[in-house]
Design an enzyme around this catalytic site. Structure first.
Site, short mmCIF file in Angstrom:
data_model
loop_
_atom_site.label_atom_id
_atom_site.label_comp_id
_atom_site.label_asym_id
_atom_site.label_seq_id
_atom_site.Cartn_x
_atom_site.Cartn_y
_atom_site.Cartn_z
N LYS A 69 -58.81 19.56 29.97
CA LYS A 69 -59.05 19.27 31.40
C LYS A 69 -57.77 19.22 32.25
CE LYS A 69 -62.62 19.60 31.68
NZ LYS A 69 -63.34 20.85 31.31
N HIS A 127 -55.32 23.39 22.21
CA HIS A 127 -55.33 22.03 22.76
C HIS A 127 -54.70 21.06 21.75
CE1 HIS A 127 -57.74 22.57 26.32
NE2 HIS A 127 -58.91 22.69 25.74
N SER A 171 -62.00 14.12 34.85
CA SER A 171 -62.51 15.47 34.61
C SER A 171 -63.15 15.54 33.22
CB SER A 171 -61.36 16.47 34.72
OG SER A 171 -61.80 17.78 34.47
#
Ligand code: PPS
Length: 296
Positions: free
Chosen positions: A49, A109, A139
């Site tokens: 995010k 990530h 988010s």
């Protein structure tokens, strides 16, 4: 009474070294650790995010010299693979990366402590984008609600605890951002901030271009700024995830391209939560020189 779809999810995360991840990723951990980088690999690295799809679109447009048609070859989600992606029996992120010709653009990530050892041996390029913790957290909450492959986030108050304790998928925001920040001078790392990209996209795109070793004319850069704006990406079916089935992302709960702003945390945090978060932030980020902009 029937539960709302986002509260009805049964998915559970598994952990590697205390970091929660989606179960198929954990089950594929060995293949991920054995992944071999190549010297001309270019990695887009983010905590979830933080503007991954945005920077990825920018990188792709630069790579394709601003040719919109070439960027439309596949939906954004399928362009560079995440090396940790796994959903058997489909080919894993590593399988997809292994099948790609060099030079490769890849995504991850993963926090630094979970990266495969070959990340540190080949002098690859890493583009890291960080977003302020509070907006990232908000988010991610809405993403958790709509994603059908992540656990039920519970109420905002419950999720608040999960996030600050680093028990969301891909672990603690604090450790992730600190981990990448601390090694930024040891490897070829360009460290960018979502907030700077919002404030001056052209300047940040030029930094990315330079880092990629590209030299595009001003008109092309202006085109990239326009084509990668929130409004354009929200309208574009190749970047707004509207083609992803509802069984994976239910965008009737919350759209993927939600608000794309700096400071939405102010609409979610109570005064008490904000004070508590600031205290925790101070403790966890005390020794870093990192400075985030919280509103524009
Ligand atoms: N072009 C552009 N400009 C500004 N902001 C943008 C853009 N594209 C995506 N976004 C916003 O980035 C948030 C999603 O982050 P990620 O792409 O990292 O999500 S993911 O982890 O890959 O699922 C998510 O943030 P929120 O709107 O705050 O939820 C997206 O709206």
């Amino acid at each position: 009474m029937a539960l709302a779809p986002e509260l009805n999810k049964q998915t559970k995360l598994k952990e590697v070294a205390g970091i929660p991840l989606q179960a198929p990723t954990v089950d594929n951990c060995r293949q991920i650790q054995m992944f071999n980088t190549k010297p001309d690999d270019f990695f887009i690295c983010t905590y979830p995010k933080s503007g991954t799809k945005w920077i990825q679109e920018i990188v792709d447009m630069i790579d394709q010299n601003g040719d919109i048609k070439k960027c439309q070859r596949a939906i954004n989600q399928h362009r560079p693979p995440y090396i940790e992606w796994a959903r058997p029996p489909q080919p894993s992120g590593v399988d997809k990366a292994n099948a790609m010709p060099a030079p490769r653009i890849l995504r991850t990530h993963l926090p630094t402590q979970l990266l495969p050892p070959s990340f540190w041996t080949n002098n690859c390029k890493y583009l890291y984008v960080a977003r302020n913790a509070k907006d990232c957290m908000v988010s991610y909450y809405h993403f958790y609600r709509m994603s059908q492959v992540l656990p039920n986030p519970g109420t905002w108050n419950e999720y608040f605890e999960t996030f600050i304790n680093g028990k969301v998928s891909w672990g603690s925001w604090f450790d992730h951002v600190k981990g990448w920040w601390e090694i930024r001078d040891r490897y070829q790392i360009l460290f960018l901030f979502y907030e700077d990209m919002k404030r001056d996209p052209k300047r940040e795109i030029q930094k990315v271009m330079q880092f990629m070793g590209k030299n595009l004319d001003e008109e092309t850069v202006d085109k990239i700024v326009l084509e990668t704006s929130f409004e354009k990406m929200k309208d574009n079916p190749l970047t707004n995830f509207s083609t992803i089935p509802k069984t994976i992302m239910d965008q009737s709960i919350s759209p993927f391209m939600r608000k794309g702003i700096v400071g939405d945390w102010k609409n979610h945090f109570t005064v008490a939560q904000n004070e508590r978060f600031d205290d925790i932030y101070k403790q966890k980020m005390d020794r870093t020189s990192l400075n985030f902009c919280m509103e524009l």
